[in-house]
Design a protein around this motif. Structure first.
Motif, PDB file in Angstrom:
ATOM      1  N   VAL A   1      38.052   5.917  21.026  1.00  0.00           N
ATOM      2  CA  VAL A   1      39.288   5.233  21.406  1.00  0.00           C
ATOM      3  C   VAL A   1      40.277   5.283  20.249  1.00  0.00           C
ATOM      4  CG1 VAL A   1      40.308   3.056  22.161  1.00  0.00           C
ATOM      5  CG2 VAL A   1      38.063   3.744  23.033  1.00  0.00           C
ATOM      6  N   ARG A   2      39.808   5.042  19.040  1.00  0.00           N
ATOM      7  CA  ARG A   2      40.704   5.026  17.879  1.00  0.00           C
ATOM      8  C   ARG A   2      41.376   6.377  17.667  1.00  0.00           C
ATOM      9  NH1 ARG A   2      38.750   3.317  11.830  1.00  0.00           N
ATOM     10  NH2 ARG A   2      37.395   5.140  12.129  1.00  0.00           N
ATOM     11  N   SER A   3      40.638   7.455  17.897  1.00  0.00           N
ATOM     12  CA  SER A   3      41.180   8.788  17.652  1.00  0.00           C
ATOM     13  C   SER A   3      42.109   9.278  18.755  1.00  0.00           C
ATOM     14  CB  SER A   3      40.033   9.787  17.500  1.00  0.00           C
ATOM     15  OG  SER A   3      39.380   9.989  18.751  1.00  0.00           O
ATOM     16  N   GLY A   4      42.100   8.619  19.911  1.00  0.00           N
ATOM     17  CA  GLY A   4      42.909   9.062  21.034  1.00  0.00           C
ATOM     18  C   GLY A   4      42.162   9.943  22.013  1.00  0.00           C
ATOM     19  N   MET A   5      40.874  10.178  21.770  1.00  0.00           N
ATOM     20  CA  MET A   5      40.085  10.973  22.712  1.00  0.00           C
ATOM     21  C   MET A   5      39.988  10.278  24.067  1.00  0.00           C
ATOM     22  SD  MET A   5      36.092  12.245  22.474  1.00  0.00           S
ATOM     23  CE  MET A   5      36.359  13.311  21.061  1.00  0.00           C
ATOM     24  N   THR A   6      39.880   8.942  24.039  1.00  0.00           N
ATOM     25  CA  THR A   6      39.832   8.147  25.265  1.00  0.00           C
ATOM     26  C   THR A   6      40.694   6.909  25.087  1.00  0.00           C
ATOM     27  OG1 THR A   6      37.891   6.923  24.511  1.00  0.00           O
ATOM     28  CG2 THR A   6      37.481   8.898  25.840  1.00  0.00           C
TER      29      THR A   6
END
Length: 402
Positions: free
Chosen positions: A176-181
């Motif tokens: 979530v933090r990386s923007g993957m989800t």
């Protein structure tokens, strides 16, 4: 880097059939450990555990579902149901592709495995049910949770013994933090309170016959438990935009390997994991008010963990509070970090520090500010959750109050 918050929580374990019941029991210092009840328990030398009393699968699932679900999957689905209901999250077509599941388990479908070994080797049957493999595989719970809520993003299982749940939650946090989800369901589930599961652990000679007493000088081993806890992790702006209640924020995670011994803990690996989580979260030592310890109740684990905390925190080690809720619900192995995360959320949200019950005698090797027997009230803004597993695998989470 995006902010990651917890907007839903669900749990089922020896302390309660919901997250709220579990947290109330923790705050009251209740003990969920008692005599085990299953076939041939009298043949075991260990006959206590944190077993869920009065659980009936048919109260929660249809006959068709029970055919497909091992108990560890059932518990994960119940916890996920509660977490999703609390979060109020609606999974749209667009969100479905940006949401996933990461769950931890060590044993997977051990109930199914135990039953079918008995059927083949004890009863002499030559056929087993065609769904044995889909029931016992470690990814069954994660797969069924993803299907239940149409989560089409990254979904899988982490199996790292007693650190499984913390590894799972940490990896979901990073996605979530990386923007993957944008959204992840995460946590862990375990149900190995069966004859074979206990018998295997007996061989290690780390189990207590009379109770779990973490950090107490007269501790004599761990006690197994069963259960699950699942959390909804959500990107902060996404949660804020829909008016979701935010329970806590995950701000740091680190994982290390001792690379030294398959069963004996190593202080260096634990130190590096805690330091890594603090650095990842950008937290100073004096900002941590509470540590939910791995605290198994074995002589080696508790001594090593306390030494590691002392090394990391130095003079501040005496000011922060530490406790192990395994004294109440038992050691859930792969699911333990998930249930213990509830104690961290309770500390941040409610200002209540769960106690280490059965703490009967101070141990000079565990000379930290252990919260003994009765919960304490404290204003806490940041916490750590420790998990240190057989195989030398360490996973530490840092959470903060929002």
């Amino acid at each position: 880097m995006r902010r990651v918050v917890i907007t839903g929580q669900g749990a089922v374990n020896a302390l309660g059939m919901s997250a709220d019941e579990t947290m109330r029991a923790m705050a009251e210092g209740r003990c969920g450990i008692g005599p085990l009840e299953f076939k041939d328990v009298e043949r075991l030398s260990i006959n206590i555990g944190g077993q869920i009393r009065g659980y009936r699968a048919e109260d929660h699932f249809s006959r068709q579902e029970i055919v497909l679900f091992d108990k560890f999957t059932q518990l994960a689905l119940l916890a996920a149901r509660e977490a999703m209901e609390q979060s109020g999250l609606q999974v749209t077509d667009a969100l479905s592709r940006q949401a996933g599941v990461v769950l931890g388990t060590a044993g997977g479908g051990l109930q199914t495995q135990d039953e079918n070994y008995r059927s083949v080797y004890e009863d002499g049957k030559n056929r087993v049910h065609p769904f044995v493999v889909p029931r016992l595989m470690n990814n069954a719970a994660a797969s069924h949770v993803s299907m239940a809520y149409r989560l089409q993003g990254p979904s899988y299982t982490v199996a790292t013994a007693c650190a499984s749940s913390n590894h799972a939650i940490g990896q979901a946090f990073q996605m979530v933090r990386s923007g993957m989800t944008d959204v992840m369901l995460t946590g862990g589930s375990e149900s190995m309170l069966v004859f074979g599961g206990i018998k295997a652990w007996e061989g290690l000679r780390v189990m207590s016959k009379d109770g779990c007493r973490p950090f107490s000088a007269n501790r004599n081993g761990m006690v197994q438990g069963e259960g699950a806890a699942v959390f909804v992790l959500e990107e902060y702006e996404h949660a804020k935009a829909r008016g979701a209640e935010i329970l806590a924020e995950i701000t740091g995670f680190a994982m290390t390997s001792d690379a030294s011994d398959i069963v004996m803990p190593n202080k260096v690996g634990a130190v590096r994991a805690m330091q890594g989580a603090l650095a990842d979260a950008g937290l100073n030592l004096d900002e941590i008010g509470y540590i939910n310890a791995h605290g198994t109740g074995t002589a080696a684990n508790d001594r090593t963990e306390c030494a590691a905390v002392r090394e990391v925190f130095g003079d501040h080690a005496d000011a922060l509070r530490i406790s192990s809720t395994k004294s109440m619900h038992g050691h859930l192995i792969g699911g333990t970090g998930a249930v213990e995360l509830l104690a961290c959320i309770m500390a941040l949200r409610d200002g209540v520090i769960a106690p280490t019950i059965n703490h009967e005698e101070a141990d000079p090797d565990c000379d930290l500010n252990v919260v003994p027997n009765v919960a304490q009230e404290a204003a806490v803004s940041a916490v750590l959750s420790n998990a240190f597993a057989f195989g030398g695998l360490n996973a530490v989470l840092a959470l903060q109050k929002v």
